[in-house]
Design an enzyme around this catalytic site. Structure first.
Site, PDB file in Angstrom:
ATOM      1  N   ASP A 264      10.223  38.657  24.017  1.00 38.32           N
ATOM      2  CA  ASP A 264      10.780  37.350  23.714  1.00 38.32           C
ATOM      3  C   ASP A 264      12.300  37.457  23.674  1.00 38.32           C
ATOM      4  OD1 ASP A 264      10.846  34.675  22.755  1.00 38.32           O
ATOM      5  OD2 ASP A 264       8.961  35.041  21.692  1.00 38.32           O
TER       6      ASP A 264
ATOM      7  N   ASP B 130      13.106  31.985  25.216  1.00 34.71           N
ATOM      8  CA  ASP B 130      12.985  30.959  24.182  1.00 34.71           C
ATOM      9  C   ASP B 130      13.870  29.748  24.511  1.00 34.71           C
ATOM     10  OD1 ASP B 130      11.974  30.549  21.379  1.00 34.71           O
ATOM     11  OD2 ASP B 130      14.120  30.413  20.928  1.00 34.71           O
TER      12      ASP B 130
ATOM     13  N   GLU C 235      10.431  28.824  28.017  1.00 37.28           N
ATOM     14  CA  GLU C 235       9.934  27.779  27.120  1.00 37.28           C
ATOM     15  C   GLU C 235      10.825  26.562  27.305  1.00 37.28           C
ATOM     16  OE1 GLU C 235       9.045  26.989  22.389  1.00 37.28           O
ATOM     17  OE2 GLU C 235      10.909  27.928  23.013  1.00 37.28           O
TER      18      GLU C 235
ATOM     19  N   HIS D 148       2.410  30.440  18.418  1.00 39.60           N
ATOM     20  CA  HIS D 148       2.849  30.631  17.034  1.00 39.60           C
ATOM     21  C   HIS D 148       3.533  29.410  16.450  1.00 39.60           C
ATOM     22  CE1 HIS D 148       6.235  31.143  19.594  1.00 39.60           C
ATOM     23  NE2 HIS D 148       7.049  31.034  18.561  1.00 39.60           N
ATOM     24  N   ASP D 149       3.706  28.350  17.237  1.00 39.74           N
ATOM     25  CA  ASP D 149       4.355  27.132  16.729  1.00 39.74           C
ATOM     26  C   ASP D 149       3.366  25.982  16.567  1.00 39.74           C
ATOM     27  OD1 ASP D 149       6.934  28.253  16.760  1.00 39.74           O
ATOM     28  OD2 ASP D 149       7.247  27.702  18.853  1.00 39.74           O
TER      29      ASP D 149
HETATM   30  C1  GLC Z   1      11.046  28.360  19.910  1.00 36.71           C
HETATM   31  C2  GLC Z   1      10.148  29.314  19.171  1.00 36.71           C
HETATM   32  C3  GLC Z   1      10.125  28.920  17.723  1.00 36.71           C
HETATM   33  C4  GLC Z   1      11.524  29.018  17.179  1.00 36.71           C
HETATM   34  C5  GLC Z   1      12.497  28.193  18.021  1.00 36.71           C
HETATM   35  C6  GLC Z   1      13.920  28.566  17.712  1.00 36.71           C
HETATM   36  O1  GLC Z   1      10.568  27.070  19.925  1.00 36.71           O
HETATM   37  O2  GLC Z   1       8.901  29.342  19.762  1.00 36.71           O
HETATM   38  O3  GLC Z   1       9.238  29.693  16.966  1.00 36.71           O
HETATM   39  O4  GLC Z   1      11.562  28.574  15.859  1.00 36.71           O
HETATM   40  O5  GLC Z   1      12.336  28.421  19.398  1.00 36.71           O
HETATM   41  O6  GLC Z   1      14.219  29.849  18.199  1.00 36.71           O
END
Ligand code: GLC
Length: 550
Positions: A96, A191, A243, A317-318
């Site tokens: 990540d 991310d 993402e 995880h979100d």
């Molecule tokens: C992404 C991650 C999340 C995090 C955010 C800020 O959305 O998946 O868990 O809090 O980025 O880094």
């Protein structure tokens, strides 16, 4: 660079996978211990959420050192051993990369605060804040020490956005990716990478909390091409995924089109907002099936026609567990879990399995607010109270929506702490671990169905490579699609409801072969009935016919 479309990714939240030291926190050695389990499942790549040094304000997405291991999770030697051991099990790692922001404890930010002009230009500083709203609540700007200036933080106040317009910043971040490449890593998950290109002029925007000012700007594509060239674009194989927050199809096609030389594939989240009231996360609403179906069809179809590529997923995880959101778990947990799995694993894109999904894990069903630890949930709870909700109403929303839902310890067996840790877990285990755990489920219908799906993708090019065609678009209960490859056809029918539904099958499929179902064999005929949460995949080797599934 090419990536292998037969591969399936498994996501591990290291903090909650397996603790080998008894400190209540999962660690790298715990992952090494579980590699045989992952090999048995059949996955090819494991994506690990951040395990770098971090004050853990946002569970590691607030990085204070990009090229080291947080001692909570182990050492660099453990990491090197993990890369090696994974390889021996036929598994690659995907790391990540949180390159949009760093922790305010990172030395870049600390030097900037101390007055170093070179490092001040690493961040986005302004005399006046704009009206943008932080994704974790409140204004997205905070005072930069006592300088009278403000720094941008699209997430928590401790996560300062990096200034990608500064070439020195880009160079430093490319070095980070190359550091991990030099350790033998070939997979990267970036991310919130579509937020790196903030507009040059930062202006107020009342629409969507200011998001259009910094999301999917054309310059983000330029930066990705540069990142690709300077780093992973040089690898023969490997896999990259971005993402994409609040994105759209044209941008996702561009990010993932092979000729763009940006990324291999993209995550988007639209299908996981179909149970949001008016687009707002902290609300309660049953999921809107029509909306879900429409999103899957438009994304599936357009990405297929324009040669984009999606990462397919229900959980991460979100997100609270998809089973809790889309399925009558009291009566049909197993049928629902397998149907959801088939609906994405047989579709066009790369499937991602989030730890525990393969055994049908559920949300923890905590009883009190004090069980929750996530910064986003804690902020949201306060905001819900401020907006006039009662404590009970606010709690019910947190219970359904908190990111902690998926972050609970992995359920390995029915012993104390679900076999996750001998100490006190950093986050309480879920209520169901005595029944739902790896020991009980490994020979059960969910785990074995996942194994089958993974094997099928490897064995059948139509699953890995075929185009996507929406089917039965107007059916009120069934999400269906076809895959096409040469003369081959695959029809996948998914009943999203707890009741039986009828389907008229076109002639070409009546003589097809049932490739997979989560119910015992059935006969194919003109009219078939799908059982609650049934998935049925019918394969036709030489369709020859132009029959359409309406
Ligand atoms: C992404 C991650 C999340 C995090 C955010 C800020 O959305 O998946 O868990 O809090 O980025 O880094």
């Amino acid at each position: 660079m090419t990536f292998d479309k037969r591969k399936v990714v498994y996501q591990i939240y290291p903090k909650s996978y397996k603790d080998t030291t008894g400190n209540g926190i999962g660690d790298l050695r715990g992952i090494i211990e579980k590699l045989p389990y992952l090999e048995e499942l059949g996955v090819d790549v494991i994506w690990l959420n951040p395990f770098y040094p971090s004050p853990q304000r946002d569970n590691g997405y607030d990085i204070s050192d990009y090229t080291a291991i947080n001692p909570l999770f182990g050492s660099m030697a453990d990491f090197e051993e993990l890369v090696q051991a994974a390889k021996e099990h036929g598994i690659e790692l995907m790391l990540d990369m949180v390159l949009n922001h760093c922790s305010t404890e990172h030395e870049w930010f600390q030097k900037a605060l101390a007055g170093d002009k070179y490092y001040q230009d690493f961040f986005i500083l302004r005399d006046q804040p704009t009206n943008w709203v932080s994704k974790f609540g409140g204004n997205a700007w905070a005072p930069f020490g006592d300088t009278g200036k403000y720094y941008l933080h699209l997430f928590d106040i401790s996560q300062a956005d990096l200034n990608w317009r500064n070439p020195h910043v880009r160079k430093e971040l490319f070095k980070v990716v190359n550091f991990w490449r030099s350790k033998g890593v070939k997979g990267f998950r970036f991310d919130v990478i579509n937020l790196i290109g903030k507009d040059e002029e930062l202006k107020d925007n009342d629409a969507f909390d200011g998001k259009p000012e910094y999301t999917d700007r054309p310059i983000a594509h330029d930066y990705l091409k540069e990142l690709n060239q300077a780093t992973y674009g040089q690898d023969e194989d490997g896999m990259t995924v971005g993402e994409m927050s609040f994105t759209d199809i044209p941008n996702c096609i561009q990010y993932s089109h092979p000729d763009s030389h940006e990324l291999d594939m993209v995550f988007n989240f639209h299908h996981l907002k179909v149970d949001y009231e008016n687009g707002q996360k902290w609300t309660l609403k049953p999921f809107d099936f029509e909306e879900l179906k429409h999103l899957f069809h438009t994304w599936g179809q357009e990405m297929s026609e324009e040669n984009g590529w999606s990462a397919l997923f229900w959980n991460n995880h979100d997100q609270p567990r998809a089973l809790n959101r889309f399925v009558d778990i009291e009566h049909f947990r197993k049928e629902g879990a397998t149907m959801l799995a088939a609906a994405i694993h047989l579709s066009r894109g790369t499937p991602y399995i989030y730890m525990g999904e393969e055994i049908g894990m559920l949300d923890p069903d905590y009883d009190t607010m004090s069980d929750y630890v996530d910064v986003e949930s804690l902020n949201a709870y306060q905001e819900l109270l401020t907006s006039g909700k009662t404590e009970a109403e606010a709690f019910a929303i947190i219970q359904a929506k908190s990111r902690d839902n998926s972050r609970i310890p992995m359920q390995w067996n029915g012993s104390e702490n679900a076999g996750f840790s001998k100490g006190t877990p950093w986050l309480k285990v879920g209520k169901t671990y005595r029944e739902i755990n790896v020991e009980n489920e490994k020979s059960g219908p969910i785990f074995t169905f996942y194994q089958q799906l993974i094997r099928l993708r490897k064995a059948m090019p139509i699953i890995a490579e075929g185009s996507y065609q929406s089917a039965y678009q107007d059916h009120p209960n069934v999400y269906a699609f076809e895959r096409h490859l040469g003369d081959e056809r695959l029809l996948v029918l998914n009943n999203f409801f707890a009741k039986e539904v009828d389907i008229d099958l076109p002639e070409s499929y009546q003589s097809g072969k049932i490739l997979l179902s989560n119910y015992p064999e059935m006969a194919l005929s003109e009219k078939i009935t799908l059982k609650p949460y049934q998935t049925l995949a019918i394969y036709q080797e030489k369709s020859g016919s132009k029959d359409n599934c309406q």
